[in-house]
Design a protein around this motif. Structure first.
Motif, PDB file in Angstrom:
ATOM      1  N   MET A 115       0.853  -1.169   0.000  1.00 48.74           N
ATOM      2  CA  MET A 115       0.000   0.000   0.000  1.00 48.74           C
ATOM      3  C   MET A 115       0.896   1.227   0.000  1.00 48.74           C
ATOM      4  N   ASP A 116       0.667   2.125  -0.940  1.00 52.70           N
ATOM      5  CA  ASP A 116       1.434   3.366  -1.017  1.00 52.70           C
ATOM      6  C   ASP A 116       0.749   4.456  -0.209  1.00 52.70           C
ATOM      7  N   ILE A 117       1.441   4.977   0.783  1.00 58.24           N
ATOM      8  CA  ILE A 117       0.955   6.089   1.600  1.00 58.24           C
ATOM      9  C   ILE A 117       1.629   7.349   1.075  1.00 58.24           C
ATOM     10  N   THR A 118       0.836   8.280   0.572  1.00 55.43           N
ATOM     11  CA  THR A 118       1.388   9.468  -0.083  1.00 55.43           C
ATOM     12  C   THR A 118       1.596  10.651   0.848  1.00 55.43           C
ATOM     13  N   GLU A 119       1.035  10.552   2.076  1.00 53.18           N
ATOM     14  CA  GLU A 119       1.225  11.643   3.029  1.00 53.18           C
ATOM     15  C   GLU A 119       1.123  11.128   4.464  1.00 53.18           C
ATOM     16  N   ASP A 120       1.838  11.797   5.362  1.00 51.85           N
ATOM     17  CA  ASP A 120       1.743  11.467   6.781  1.00 51.85           C
ATOM     18  C   ASP A 120       0.337  11.827   7.257  1.00 51.85           C
ATOM     19  N   ALA A 121      -0.341  10.866   7.883  1.00 47.60           N
ATOM     20  CA  ALA A 121      -1.712  11.119   8.343  1.00 47.60           C
ATOM     21  C   ALA A 121      -2.193   9.961   9.201  1.00 47.60           C
ATOM     22  N   GLU A 122      -3.384  10.155   9.786  1.00 37.79           N
ATOM     23  CA  GLU A 122      -4.056   9.065  10.475  1.00 37.79           C
ATOM     24  C   GLU A 122      -4.938   8.349   9.454  1.00 37.79           C
ATOM     25  N   TYR A 123      -4.959   7.028   9.549  1.00 36.50           N
ATOM     26  CA  TYR A 123      -5.743   6.207   8.631  1.00 36.50           C
ATOM     27  C   TYR A 123      -6.663   5.300   9.434  1.00 36.50           C
ATOM     28  N   VAL A 124      -7.890   5.139   8.941  1.00 30.34           N
ATOM     29  CA  VAL A 124      -8.857   4.227   9.538  1.00 30.34           C
ATOM     30  C   VAL A 124      -9.012   3.043   8.592  1.00 30.34           C
ATOM     31  N   PHE A 125      -8.829   1.852   9.142  1.00 29.81           N
ATOM     32  CA  PHE A 125      -9.043   0.611   8.399  1.00 29.81           C
ATOM     33  C   PHE A 125     -10.326  -0.009   8.940  1.00 29.81           C
ATOM     34  N   TYR A 126     -11.265  -0.271   8.048  1.00 25.81           N
ATOM     35  CA  TYR A 126     -12.577  -0.788   8.436  1.00 25.81           C
ATOM     36  C   TYR A 126     -12.860  -2.066   7.648  1.00 25.81           C
ATOM     37  N   VAL A 127     -13.229  -3.124   8.364  1.00 21.94           N
ATOM     38  CA  VAL A 127     -13.569  -4.403   7.738  1.00 21.94           C
ATOM     39  C   VAL A 127     -14.974  -4.794   8.190  1.00 21.94           C
ATOM     40  N   ASN A 128     -15.788  -5.221   7.232  1.00 17.07           N
ATOM     41  CA  ASN A 128     -17.140  -5.684   7.495  1.00 17.07           C
ATOM     42  C   ASN A 128     -17.313  -6.985   6.720  1.00 17.07           C
ATOM     43  N   GLY A 129     -17.746  -8.041   7.387  1.00 16.44           N
ATOM     44  CA  GLY A 129     -17.897  -9.295   6.661  1.00 16.44           C
ATOM     45  C   GLY A 129     -18.597 -10.376   7.448  1.00 16.44           C
ATOM     46  N   ASN A 130     -18.618 -11.556   6.859  1.00 11.94           N
ATOM     47  CA  ASN A 130     -19.267 -12.699   7.490  1.00 11.94           C
ATOM     48  C   ASN A 130     -18.282 -13.852   7.701  1.00 11.94           C
ATOM     49  N   ASP A 131     -17.005 -13.562   7.692  1.00 12.53           N
ATOM     50  CA  ASP A 131     -15.995 -14.590   7.849  1.00 12.53           C
ATOM     51  C   ASP A 131     -14.949 -14.112   8.854  1.00 12.53           C
ATOM     52  N   LYS A 132     -14.101 -15.024   9.250  1.00  9.60           N
ATOM     53  CA  LYS A 132     -13.030 -14.685  10.188  1.00  9.60           C
ATOM     54  C   LYS A 132     -11.834 -14.174   9.391  1.00  9.60           C
ATOM     55  N   VAL A 133     -11.355 -12.969   9.726  1.00 11.96           N
ATOM     56  CA  VAL A 133     -10.259 -12.359   8.977  1.00 11.96           C
ATOM     57  C   VAL A 133      -9.220 -11.747   9.909  1.00 11.96           C
ATOM     58  N   GLN A 134      -8.031 -11.582   9.357  1.00 14.11           N
ATOM     59  CA  GLN A 134      -6.977 -10.813  10.000  1.00 14.11           C
ATOM     60  C   GLN A 134      -6.464  -9.814   8.972  1.00 14.11           C
ATOM     61  N   LEU A 135      -6.241  -8.585   9.422  1.00 13.02           N
ATOM     62  CA  LEU A 135      -5.715  -7.532   8.562  1.00 13.02           C
ATOM     63  C   LEU A 135      -4.433  -7.023   9.195  1.00 13.02           C
ATOM     64  N   SER A 136      -3.354  -7.057   8.428  1.00 13.72           N
ATOM     65  CA  SER A 136      -2.082  -6.535   8.940  1.00 13.72           C
ATOM     66  C   SER A 136      -1.474  -5.582   7.921  1.00 13.72           C
ATOM     67  N   LEU A 137      -0.691  -4.652   8.434  1.00 10.95           N
ATOM     68  CA  LEU A 137      -0.028  -3.652   7.610  1.00 10.95           C
ATOM     69  C   LEU A 137       1.402  -3.527   8.096  1.00 10.95           C
ATOM     70  N   GLY A 138       2.345  -3.738   7.207  1.00 12.53           N
ATOM     71  CA  GLY A 138       3.758  -3.652   7.580  1.00 12.53           C
ATOM     72  C   GLY A 138       4.147  -4.651   8.653  1.00 12.53           C
ATOM     73  N   ARG A 168       5.826   3.030   1.586  1.00 11.61           N
ATOM     74  CA  ARG A 168       5.164   1.835   1.060  1.00 11.61           C
ATOM     75  C   ARG A 168       5.093   0.779   2.156  1.00 11.61           C
ATOM     76  N   TYR A 169       3.897   0.202   2.333  1.00  8.45           N
ATOM     77  CA  TYR A 169       3.660  -0.795   3.375  1.00  8.45           C
ATOM     78  C   TYR A 169       3.013  -2.038   2.759  1.00  8.45           C
ATOM     79  N   PRO A 170       3.481  -3.223   3.125  1.00  9.83           N
ATOM     80  CA  PRO A 170       2.769  -4.428   2.672  1.00  9.83           C
ATOM     81  C   PRO A 170       1.457  -4.578   3.443  1.00  9.83           C
ATOM     82  N   LEU A 171       0.372  -4.797   2.712  1.00  8.02           N
ATOM     83  CA  LEU A 171      -0.959  -4.968   3.288  1.00  8.02           C
ATOM     84  C   LEU A 171      -1.365  -6.423   3.093  1.00  8.02           C
ATOM     85  N   ARG A 172      -1.831  -7.053   4.170  1.00  8.15           N
ATOM     86  CA  ARG A 172      -2.243  -8.458   4.093  1.00  8.15           C
ATOM     87  C   ARG A 172      -3.624  -8.615   4.718  1.00  8.15           C
TER      88      ARG A 172
END
Length: 80
Positions: free
Chosen positions: A1-24, A50-54
């Motif tokens: 994931m390319d971050i173009t500016e220093d800032a706060e980011y909100v990551f939101y996941v909505n679903g019907n399965d079990k998930v994990q979200l990681s960044l860097g 640049r951060y790897p998003l999984r």
């Protein structure tokens, strides 16, 4: 994931399965024990770069429903 500016980011996941979200390599959302539909979010401050998003599906159901939304907070703007 390319971050173009220093800032706060909100990551939101909505679903019907079990998930994990990681960044860097940092776990942001762990909905491993979420029964049925779930909503989860995380706010994190990121620096430009640049951060790897999984996004990992842990137990796929027959009918997967999943939404991933990423919001960026910009200076001088009150709304996300």
């Amino acid at each position: 994931m390319d971050i173009t500016e220093d800032a706060e980011y909100v990551f939101y996941v909505n679903g019907n399965d079990k998930v994990q979200l990681s960044l860097g390599g940092k776990l942001l959302i762990n909905a491993e024990n979420a029964p049925g539909m779930f909503k989860a979010s995380c706010i994190t401050t990121l620096s430009k770069g640049r951060y790897p998003l999984r996004l990992e599906l842990l137990h796929s159901t027959a009918r997967l429903e999943l939404t991933l939304i990423i919001y960026c907070s910009r200076s001088g703007i009150d709304n996300w």
